[in-house]
Design a protein around this motif. Structure first.
Motif, short mmCIF file in Angstrom:
data_model
loop_
_atom_site.label_atom_id
_atom_site.label_comp_id
_atom_site.label_asym_id
_atom_site.label_seq_id
_atom_site.Cartn_x
_atom_site.Cartn_y
_atom_site.Cartn_z
N ASP A 9 0.83 -1.21 0.00
CA ASP A 9 0.00 0.00 0.00
C ASP A 9 0.87 1.26 0.00
O ASP A 9 0.59 2.21 -0.73
N LYS A 62 2.26 1.71 -3.41
CA LYS A 62 1.24 2.25 -4.31
C LYS A 62 1.06 3.74 -4.05
O LYS A 62 0.96 4.54 -4.98
N GLN A 63 0.99 4.12 -2.76
CA GLN A 63 0.83 5.54 -2.43
C GLN A 63 2.05 6.33 -2.90
O GLN A 63 1.91 7.45 -3.41
N ARG A 64 3.22 5.75 -2.75
CA ARG A 64 4.44 6.42 -3.19
C ARG A 64 4.42 6.60 -4.70
O ARG A 64 4.74 7.68 -5.23
N SER A 103 1.79 6.66 -6.61
CA SER A 103 0.74 7.63 -6.92
C SER A 103 1.22 9.05 -6.64
O SER A 103 1.00 9.96 -7.44
#
Length: 173
Positions: free
Chosen positions: A65, A68-70, A72
Motif C-alpha cells: 500500500d 502504491k501511495q508512493r 501515486s
C-alpha cells in the motif's frame, strides 16, 4: 577366598533397583508432565509463528500500500511539475508578448512625438520665415515703392483675393 556377595548385598544393585522402580512408578507421570510442557511450548511457539506470519502479511500489505501511495504521489508530483513547467512557459510567452507589445506601443508613441515635434518645428520655421519675409517685404516696399505703385499693388491684390480664398477653402475641405 573369595566370597561372592549376593546380588542384593551390593548397594549399587539397590540403587539400580530403586532407579528402575522410580521410573516405573513415576516415569509415566514424569513423561506426561514433560510431554505436556513440551506440547505447551510447541503450541506457544506455533501461536507465535502464526502471529509472526500474520504480522508479516500485514506488513507486506502495508508495504504494498505504501509503495502504491508512493507511486501515486510520484505520478502526481510529476504531473504537478509538468503542469508548473507548462504554466511557466505560458506565462513567459505571455510576458514576452506583453513586453513586445509594450515596446511597440512605446516605439509608436516615440514616433508620434517625433512627428508632432517635426510638425511643430516646421510650423515654427514657416511662421519665422513668414515673419522674416513680411518684415523684409515691408522694408523693401517702404524703400522702393512710390504711392502710385502702392495703389496698383493693392488693386492687383484685391482682384486676386477671391481666387486665393477659393484655393485655400478647397484645401481645407
Amino acid at each position: 577366598m573369595h566370597q561372592e556377595a549376593s546380588f542384593f548385598a551390593d548397594p549399587k544393585n539397590w540403587v539400580m533397583i530403586a532407579f528402575f522402580l522410580f521410573f516405573i512408578l513415576f516415569g509415566g507421570k514424569l513423561w506426561r508432565a514433560l510431554a505436556g510442557i513440551l506440547d505447551a511450548r510447541t503450541n506457544s511457539v506455533r501461536a507465535e509463528l502464526e502471529e509472526a506470519s500474520r504480522l508479516r502479511r500485514e506488513a507486506e500489505a502495508m508495504l504494498a500500500d505504501a509503495e502504491k501511495q508512493r507511486a501515486s504521489a510520484l505520478t502526481e508530483a510529476k504531473a504537478l511539475i509538468e503542469s508548473a513547467r507548462s504554466e511557466a512557459a505560458r506565462l513567459a510567452a505571455e510576458a514576452a508578448a506583453e513586453a513586445q507589445a509594450s515596446a511597440k506601443r512605446r516605439e509608436q508613441m516615440a514616433i508620434d512625438r517625433i512627428g508632432a515635434a517635426e510638425k511643430a518645428a516646421v510650423h515654427d520655421v514657416r511662421l519665422a520665415a513668414a515673419d522674416i519675409a513680411t518684415t523684409a517685404a515691408q522694408e523693401v516696399i517702404a524703400d522702393s515703392l512710390t504711392a502710385d505703385a502702392d495703389y496698383r499693388l493693392i488693386d492687383q491684390a484685391i482682384t486676386q483675393l477671391p481666387k486665393a480664398l477659393s484655393t485655400r477653402l478647397s484645401a481645407f475641405s
